[in-house]
Write an enzyme that holds these catalytic residues in place. Structure first.
Site, PDB file in Angstrom:
ATOM      1  N   TYR A  19      69.858  72.154  72.666  1.00  0.00           N
ATOM      2  CA  TYR A  19      71.034  71.348  72.325  1.00  0.00           C
ATOM      3  C   TYR A  19      70.779  69.845  72.486  1.00  0.00           C
ATOM      4  CZ  TYR A  19      74.124  75.501  72.278  1.00  0.00           C
ATOM      5  OH  TYR A  19      74.737  76.700  71.992  1.00  0.00           O
TER       6      TYR A  19
ATOM      7  N   LYS B 169      63.119  82.346  80.131  1.00  0.00           N
ATOM      8  CA  LYS B 169      62.286  83.147  79.223  1.00  0.00           C
ATOM      9  C   LYS B 169      60.885  82.535  79.279  1.00  0.00           C
ATOM     10  CE  LYS B 169      61.931  86.349  76.014  1.00  0.00           C
ATOM     11  NZ  LYS B 169      61.981  87.791  76.314  1.00  0.00           N
TER      12      LYS B 169
ATOM     13  N   ASP C 258      67.049  87.672  78.118  1.00  0.00           N
ATOM     14  CA  ASP C 258      67.466  88.730  77.184  1.00  0.00           C
ATOM     15  C   ASP C 258      67.787  90.029  77.938  1.00  0.00           C
ATOM     16  OD1 ASP C 258      64.774  88.814  77.812  1.00  0.00           O
ATOM     17  OD2 ASP C 258      64.076  89.246  75.787  1.00  0.00           O
TER      18      ASP C 258
ATOM     19  N   ASP D   9      75.325  79.011  77.559  1.00  0.00           N
ATOM     20  CA  ASP D   9      76.422  79.019  76.592  1.00  0.00           C
ATOM     21  C   ASP D   9      76.688  80.456  76.127  1.00  0.00           C
ATOM     22  OD1 ASP D   9      78.353  77.830  75.083  1.00  0.00           O
ATOM     23  OD2 ASP D   9      77.008  77.152  73.493  1.00  0.00           O
TER      24      ASP D   9
ATOM     25  N   ASP E 213      79.836  83.301  77.299  1.00  0.00           N
ATOM     26  CA  ASP E 213      80.761  83.883  76.312  1.00  0.00           C
ATOM     27  C   ASP E 213      80.702  85.412  76.383  1.00  0.00           C
ATOM     28  OD1 ASP E 213      81.558  81.393  75.372  1.00  0.00           O
ATOM     29  OD2 ASP E 213      81.475  82.023  73.271  1.00  0.00           O
TER      30      ASP E 213
END
Ligand code: ATP
Length: 324
Positions: free
Chosen positions: A119, A165, A197, A221, A225
């Site tokens: 981002y 990761k 993941d 993020d 959610d």
């Protein structure tokens, strides 16, 4: 002392839920509120989604309460977060009695790096057919989020998981992970690490195994959610953007154009953001009163339609104010 709070309702349901949070704050403390514009409405009128006076107000007040912005969200939220040098985005996701949650035992807090990763906005067009994005990870930002996350966990009595990761993004998440591990050593803190993941799967199956999850920007993020879905939906999730001196509080949800104007938006996410604001301003008692009122209203109703009820936003507001 009267603290100053900049209030930016923005667009869509932001205009319906922010006034509820302001009324709740007014009921528990002595704050000075000033309202400013941002988002699609003001952009239509003036060409600017984030007027200079709004940005300046956020830079100068003790805290900012923001609702949501529609299409122009990126032009509002990102500059607002950088106006207060926000390095940490804190997103608690917990289930409450009375709400039909997939996991009634979930009590998670995502501590998300708020400035870099994918981002950071470093994108380019190599040719007409090839575009690239640079993933930025720095030691200072990784250290800042790790220190904040471990301190938050110690203060609120949570276990820590560092999401990464690093097996694939060896240089960037390698640095993120190494830095977090160094910070944990310095603080003598316990922690575990998890591949982001696989963590997504574990969070869906056994969220009660986790507490504070320290994440790079995009992972935080998405995982937060996902966690919203575990505890009853976006209408319940608050967030705080923490800077060295100031902070900005906003619901995790957006402007929800599909229900805007109907008067049925759930104000709880924004009201819980207001409780986080009180905590940041060291008004723990006010924060606790707000959380207690929210818990009682969620347990006994009324509930807005997103929680399976038929109540309007103003019914929930009245129930909260009655309890306060
Ligand atoms: P934006 O583009 O501003 O992010 P969006 O609709 O893509 O808007 P959200 O605003 O987060 O994203 O909404 C996602 C879904 O969740 C919508 O169906 C919306 O109605 C619902 N929702 C979000 N917040 C609330 C809330 N406070 N109360 C009830 N429903 C909500």
């Amino acid at each position: 002392m009267t603290e100053t709070i900049t209030v930016i309702p923005g667009d869509g349901i932001g205009r319906e839920v922010v006034p509820v949070a302001v009324a709740v704050l007014d009921a528990v403390g002595d704050f000075e509120f000033t309202e400013y514009d941002a988002g699609d409405r003001v952009k239509e009128a003036t060409g600017e989604a984030l007027p200079e006076e709004t940005k300046r107000a956020a830079e100068e007040s003790d805290a900012t309460l923001f609702g949501a912005a529609g299409e122009s969200a990126a032009d509002v939220v990102l500059p607002l977060r950088s106006a207060i040098d926000s390095f940490a985005n804190v997103r608690p996701a917990r289930a409450y009695p009375g709400v039909d949650a997939l996991h009634p035992d979930a009590d998670l807090v995502f501590v998300r790096e708020n400035t870099e990763g994918v981002y950071a906005g470093i994108e380019s067009d190599l040719t007409e057919e090839v575009r690239t994005l640079t993933r930025l990870i720095t030691e200072p930002a990784s250290r800042a989020i790790a220190e904040f996350g471990f301190d938050y966990a110690a203060e609120h009595d949570y276990e820590v998981t560092v999401a990464h990761k690093a097996n694939v993004m060896r240089r960037t998440d390698g640095l993120f992970l190494d830095t977090a591990e160094r910070v944990a050593d310095e603080k003598g803190a316990d922690y575990e690490t998890a591949l982001m993941d696989a963590l997504a799967m574990h969070l869906v199956m056994n969220p009660a195994d986790y507490g504070v999850v320290i994440c790079p920007n995009l992972a935080g993020d998405m995982l937060s959610d996902l966690a919203a879905g575990l505890v009853g939906g976006l209408g319940l999730l608050p967030s705080a953007n923490i800077g060295p001196e100031r902070a900005l509080f906003e619901p995790v949800h957006g402007s929800a154009p599909d229900i805007a104007g109907e008067g049925v938006a759930n104000p709880v996410a924004t009201v819980l953001s207001a409780a986080m604001c009180c905590e940041f301003l060291e008004r723990s008692e006010s924060a606790e009163r707000i959380r207690q009122a929210v818990m009682e209203v969620l347990a006994d109703g009324p509930h807005t339609p997103d929680l399976g009820g038929t109540a309007a936003t103003e019914d929930v507001e009245r129930a909260l104010l009655d309890r306060l």
